[in-house]
Design an enzyme around this catalytic site. Structure first.
Site, short mmCIF file in Angstrom:
data_model
loop_
_atom_site.label_atom_id
_atom_site.label_comp_id
_atom_site.label_asym_id
_atom_site.label_seq_id
_atom_site.Cartn_x
_atom_site.Cartn_y
_atom_site.Cartn_z
N HIS A 94 0.82 -1.31 0.05
CA HIS A 94 0.08 -0.04 0.08
C HIS A 94 0.79 1.38 0.27
CE1 HIS A 94 1.19 -0.46 4.09
NE2 HIS A 94 1.23 0.99 4.17
N HIS A 128 5.55 6.24 -1.30
CA HIS A 128 6.16 5.02 -1.43
C HIS A 128 5.46 3.85 -1.14
CE1 HIS A 128 7.06 5.37 2.77
NE2 HIS A 128 7.01 4.17 2.60
P1 2AM Z 1 6.36 2.42 5.95
O1 2AM Z 1 5.70 1.49 4.92
O2 2AM Z 1 7.26 3.29 5.51
O3 2AM Z 1 7.03 1.56 7.03
C1 2AM Z 1 1.35 0.72 8.81
O4 2AM Z 1 2.45 0.47 9.91
C2 2AM Z 1 1.87 1.72 7.73
O5 2AM Z 1 2.21 3.00 8.28
C3 2AM Z 1 3.29 1.41 6.99
O6 2AM Z 1 2.85 1.62 5.61
C4 2AM Z 1 4.37 2.45 7.63
O7 2AM Z 1 5.00 3.00 6.76
C5 2AM Z 1 3.61 3.47 8.04
N1 2AM Z 1 4.27 3.99 9.63
C6 2AM Z 1 4.38 3.25 10.54
N2 2AM Z 1 4.85 4.02 11.27
C7 2AM Z 1 4.83 5.52 10.92
C8 2AM Z 1 5.14 6.61 11.58
N3 2AM Z 1 5.71 6.90 12.80
N4 2AM Z 1 4.90 7.83 10.78
C9 2AM Z 1 4.54 7.54 9.42
N5 2AM Z 1 4.05 6.37 8.81
C10 2AM Z 1 4.24 5.24 9.69
#
Ligand code: 2AM
Length: 174
Positions: A40, A119
């Site tokens: 996603h 991304h």
């Molecule tokens: P990532 O793919 O860049 O790790 C579920 O955890 C989603 O939320 C993931 O896509 C993750 O991004 C994102 N995520 C997790 N922690 C986050 C944070 N502190 N701030 C922004 N996005 C976050």
């Protein structure tokens, strides 16, 4: 409950990214690859919340302008050896993410001020054999259309993103 808002990938996008992962694995690349159904683009991260309906009500005010986002380049970032696939031109999703953020803040959510980076995370803790050049990724088109509120949880220890609520342009569904 841990919540986030994202754009899901369609079947063709998931299929192309699974093939690309298989290509990487054949080259000896290892890591914690994102499960296909978890792929996603995060629009906003809400973190721990007591319930999800307030967020869904806020998201219902956001109108996505339908379009296509083309993911066409690899990027690695963060401390955890994260490999992502990103758009060269991110305007449609950047605008949508800003609208989502605004709606959530207006509803009283305090969101982290982290720079938005469109991304799809393909892999964490990436380990590539020495000298291995990663092949170019497929160009994946993501419909900028359906906003989904996801629950991030670990039933039976497996990281799972369960859609709680979704909105297509011009419609909402509980
Ligand atoms: P990532 O793919 O860049 O790790 C579920 O955890 C989603 O939320 C993931 O896509 C993750 O991004 C994102 N995520 C997790 N922690 C986050 C944070 N502190 N701030 C922004 N996005 C976050």
């Amino acid at each position: 409950m841990r919540l986030f808002v994202a754009l899901p990938l369609d079947e063709a996008g998931i299929r192309d990214l699974v093939r690309y992962r298989q290509k990487l694995e054949r080259l000896g690349v290892r890591g914690n690859f994102t499960r296909p159904e978890n792929l996603h683009i995060t629009l906003a991260f809400l973190g721990e919340q007591p319930e999800w309906k307030t967020a869904a009500e806020a998201l219902d005010t956001v109108e996505a302008v339908p379009g296509l986002l083309r993911l066409d380049r690899l990027d690695s970032f963060g401390k955890g050896g994260i490999l992502g696939i990103c758009p060269t031109e991110d305007t449609p999703v950047r605008t949508l993410a800003a609208d989502v953020e605004k709606a959530l803040r207006t509803a009283g959510f305090s969101l982290e001020k982290r720079r938005f980076r469109a991304h799809v995370t393909l892999c964490r803790e990436l380990k590539a054999p020495q000298g291995c050049v990663l092949p170019p990724p497929p160009a994946v088109e993501v419909p900028v259309e359906e906003i989904v509120l996801f629950l991030s949880h670990r039933p039976k220890g497996q990281l799972t993103y369960t859609p709680l609520w979704r909105k297509k342009p011009g419609a909402s569904e509980p």
